[in-house]
Design a protein around this motif. Structure first.
Motif, PDB file in Angstrom:
ATOM      1  N   GLN A 188       2.681   3.854  -8.804  1.00  0.00           N
ATOM      2  CA  GLN A 188       2.153   2.642  -7.991  1.00  0.00           C
ATOM      3  C   GLN A 188       3.436   2.510  -6.954  1.00  0.00           C
ATOM      4  N   ASN A 189       4.669   2.737  -7.375  1.00  0.00           N
ATOM      5  CA  ASN A 189       5.644   2.366  -6.501  1.00  0.00           C
ATOM      6  C   ASN A 189       5.703   3.413  -5.451  1.00  0.00           C
ATOM      7  N   ILE A 190       5.619   4.530  -5.692  1.00  0.00           N
ATOM      8  CA  ILE A 190       5.586   5.465  -4.903  1.00  0.00           C
ATOM      9  C   ILE A 190       4.322   5.624  -3.646  1.00  0.00           C
ATOM     10  N   ARG A 191       3.062   5.268  -4.503  1.00  0.00           N
ATOM     11  CA  ARG A 191       1.919   4.865  -3.454  1.00  0.00           C
ATOM     12  C   ARG A 191       2.205   3.628  -2.526  1.00  0.00           C
ATOM     13  N   GLY A 192       2.894   2.798  -3.192  1.00  0.00           N
ATOM     14  CA  GLY A 192       3.069   1.629  -2.343  1.00  0.00           C
ATOM     15  C   GLY A 192       4.125   1.898  -0.923  1.00  0.00           C
ATOM     16  N   ARG A 213       0.338  -5.955  -0.897  1.00  0.00           N
ATOM     17  CA  ARG A 213      -0.885  -6.446   0.019  1.00  0.00           C
ATOM     18  C   ARG A 213      -1.712  -4.963   0.260  1.00  0.00           C
ATOM     19  N   LEU A 214      -1.066  -4.146   0.687  1.00  0.00           N
ATOM     20  CA  LEU A 214      -1.928  -2.908   1.145  1.00  0.00           C
ATOM     21  C   LEU A 214      -2.494  -2.164  -0.067  1.00  0.00           C
ATOM     22  N   LEU A 215      -2.164  -2.335  -1.254  1.00  0.00           N
ATOM     23  CA  LEU A 215      -2.670  -1.512  -2.252  1.00  0.00           C
ATOM     24  C   LEU A 215      -3.613  -2.489  -3.269  1.00  0.00           C
ATOM     25  N   ALA A 258       1.285  11.602  -0.897  1.00  0.00           N
ATOM     26  CA  ALA A 258       1.388  12.243   0.193  1.00  0.00           C
ATOM     27  C   ALA A 258      -0.086  12.451   0.750  1.00  0.00           C
ATOM     28  N   LYS A 259      -0.902  13.027  -0.015  1.00  0.00           N
ATOM     29  CA  LYS A 259      -2.440  13.521   0.261  1.00  0.00           C
ATOM     30  C   LYS A 259      -3.086  12.132   0.520  1.00  0.00           C
ATOM     31  N   GLU A 260      -3.064  11.224  -0.230  1.00  0.00           N
ATOM     32  CA  GLU A 260      -3.881  10.060   0.125  1.00  0.00           C
ATOM     33  C   GLU A 260      -3.640   9.280   1.014  1.00  0.00           C
ATOM     34  N   PHE A 261      -2.304   9.095   1.453  1.00  0.00           N
ATOM     35  CA  PHE A 261      -2.065   8.476   2.772  1.00  0.00           C
ATOM     36  C   PHE A 261      -1.528   9.352   3.813  1.00  0.00           C
ATOM     37  N   GLY A 262      -1.587  10.370   3.842  1.00  0.00           N
ATOM     38  CA  GLY A 262      -1.179  11.314   4.909  1.00  0.00           C
ATOM     39  C   GLY A 262       0.439  11.360   5.445  1.00  0.00           C
ATOM     40  N   VAL A 263       1.122  11.049   4.331  1.00  0.00           N
ATOM     41  CA  VAL A 263       2.554  10.984   4.688  1.00  0.00           C
ATOM     42  C   VAL A 263       3.276  12.175   4.207  1.00  0.00           C
TER      43      VAL A 263
END
Length: 519
Positions: free
Chosen positions: A129-133, A114-116, A62-67
């Protein structure tokens, strides 16, 4: 959000005692004079919630991607109940807690890779990584929708969630996003791998955007079952017929598990690539029913043509290896539907004609799996006589002063429940049940689950041949009826079910509600 702001008033104890078990005391029925413990209970603390790595993964993404973390958690709960299901794909070829998918309508798996800049295999198998994706995909979609910025209003993430679901039609997309935002509004909790994972309830007004105008009822809707929504499956996923007028009798009801979400399954049956369908799909959270193939037509669900021709298939939202999806609301909605089908087509209401997918000859599927409670389900279908006694039922619940009252856990039955510390003393909580006729009865218990509850709670049943004790792990299987066993009970109005404190297990013992069903 700090735990103290979400879990006000929740009582928990620090324990560490070594207990020994005495069956004679644990199984003693109550007397007119309640036995009170001399051991005082400590002032509890909320700090026994076990926060682990999964909570950290959500917060970091959430912090890394602003979601918003509420969005990430709610999507994960709606898709998989925060389980990765042994890294196996769903029916829609979705992977992991966040259901990163690769199918004709949803390409979030490849987009996340692709994004990660990480391999697809990693996103399938690595929880973090699944959550980050998923967070990366949602952030990209949000910027696309909002001219390069991320929405600051939680309700504005509705259309982002809708796009992430990749369910295809506007109606199923709306259902998907609505379910995610219902979870945000009501909150969620469960224990995953020994840690507590939760989503605090939040007030939010969804900004549905273009989905606000989507009608809940399709034009020319023609469901057979009263109260069902009608969303037709793609015509290439079933065989048009005229049962039973064409001589093909409907003899079976077949119970399935979707291995995916409600909206996703409906969308998949609408996709011509699926080559599969069922007559009905039922949602876990509220028992909502959608009909997709008319009863007269032949759905492709059984994996056996003869059984397809002579059956009606009912899909239940969830996963075989996670019975938490099989809610009491779902059981009841499904049983009402099955009873209606049986009455309409003269199908006997027995296990020879109401079967699981795994019981179809030649079946390669295992659904609905060992977590499906056939005894309870059939009792609902046949409307077998049953008696429920809650801890708040007047004159039918008895406990000593050491049994405290709580309403914190949302998985409770009714308005509250009782809890006590485990102690080597005779201080059981008892339920009084009026058994009209002697015979065999299924006995169930309901409790809210939590990682701080007891791993071996003793339930004492006063049977016709003496007291029997059954141990249940109250850290799991909360918020539903759990079968304690089938017992021979004598006639009469008596205190026949108890919850004992005398256990070698650690954690609070919980007394909430019991249910007795005549065999």
């Amino acid at each position: 959000m700090r735990l103290s702001r979400w879990i006000s008033g929740w009582l928990v104890l620090v324990w560490g005692m070594c207990l020994t078990l005495s069956q004679s005391w644990a199984a003693s029925p109550p007397t007119n004079q309640l036995v009170k413990s001399t051991v005082s209970t400590k002032v509890p603390s909320e700090k026994t919630l076990r926060v682990g790595r999964l909570t950290g993964y959500f917060q970091q993404a959430a912090k890394e991607f602003g979601v918003p973390v509420q969005v990430l958690k709610a999507v994960g709960y709606a898709e998989t109940r925060w389980m990765d299901h042994g890294r196996k794909p769903s029916q829609l070829n979705g992977y992991g807690i966040m259901h990163l998918a690769d199918n004709p309508a949803n390409h979030t798996l490849k987009e996340a890779a692709r994004l990660l800049g990480v391999p697809v295999h990693t996103l399938k198998t690595d929880v973090q990584q699944n959550i980050r994706g998923a967070a990366a995909v949602m952030a990209q979609e949000a910027r696309r929708q909002y001219a390069g910025r991320l929405p600051s209003n939680l309700g504005d993430w509705y259309t982002v969630v809708a796009a992430y679901g990749g369910t295809g039609s506007k109606l199923t997309t709306k259902w998907y996003a609505d379910e995610v935002f219902r979870i945000i509004q009501r909150g969620a909790y469960r224990t995953v791998g020994g840690e507590d994972v939760w989503l605090s309830p939040a007030r939010v007004t969804p900004n549905r955007g273009p989905y606000a105008e989507v009608k809940e009822v399709l034009p020319f809707a023609a469901p057979d079952y009263p109260g069902a929504s009608w969303v037709p499956a793609n015509s290439g996923n079933y065989t048009a017929a005229n049962r039973e007028a064409d001589g093909n009798a409907i003899n079976y009801v077949i119970i399935h598990t979707t291995e995916g979400s409600y909206a996703g399954t409906i969308s998949w049956f609408q996709n011509p690539s699926a080559k599969v369908s069922a007559h009905y799909v039922i949602r876990s959270s509220d028992g909502a029913i959608t009909q997709m193939v008319q009863n007269k037509d032949i759905a492709w669900h059984a994996g056996n043509w003869d059984y397809n021709v002579h059956s009606i298939g009912i899909e239940h939202e969830g996963y075989v290896n996670d019975p938490s999806w099989y809610t009491d609301t779902m059981y009841r909605a499904s049983a009402n539907l099955t009873r209606w089908i049986c009455d309409r087509y003269g199908i006997p209401k027995d296990r020879a004609h109401i079967i699981g997918h795994h019981e179809v000859p030649g079946a390669t599927h295992t659904d609905p799996g060992p977590g499906w409670d056939w005894n309870y389900y059939m009792s609902l279908v046949t409307q077998a006589p049953s008696i429920i006694v809650d801890n708040a039922t007047s004159g039918r619940f008895s406990s000593g002063a050491n049994w405290q009252i709580s309403s914190w856990n949302t998985q409770k039955y009714g308005s509250d429940y009782r809890f006590a510390t485990p102690q080597s003393i005779s201080d059981a909580a008892w339920y009084k049940v009026n058994i009209a006729t002697a015979g065999n009865y299924d006995v169930y218990a309901w409790w809210p689950a939590n990682s701080g509850y007891n791993s071996a709670t003793p339930f004492v049943i006063k049977t016709a041949t003496g007291n029997k004790t059954v141990y249940k792990d109250q850290r799991v299987n909360g918020g539903k009826w759990v079968l304690l066993g089938t017992f021979s009970l004598g006639a009469g109005d008596d205190w026949i079910i108890g919850v004992s404190r005398w256990t070698t297990g650690s954690g609070y013992v919980i007394a909430d509600a019991v249910k007795v069903v005549k065999r």
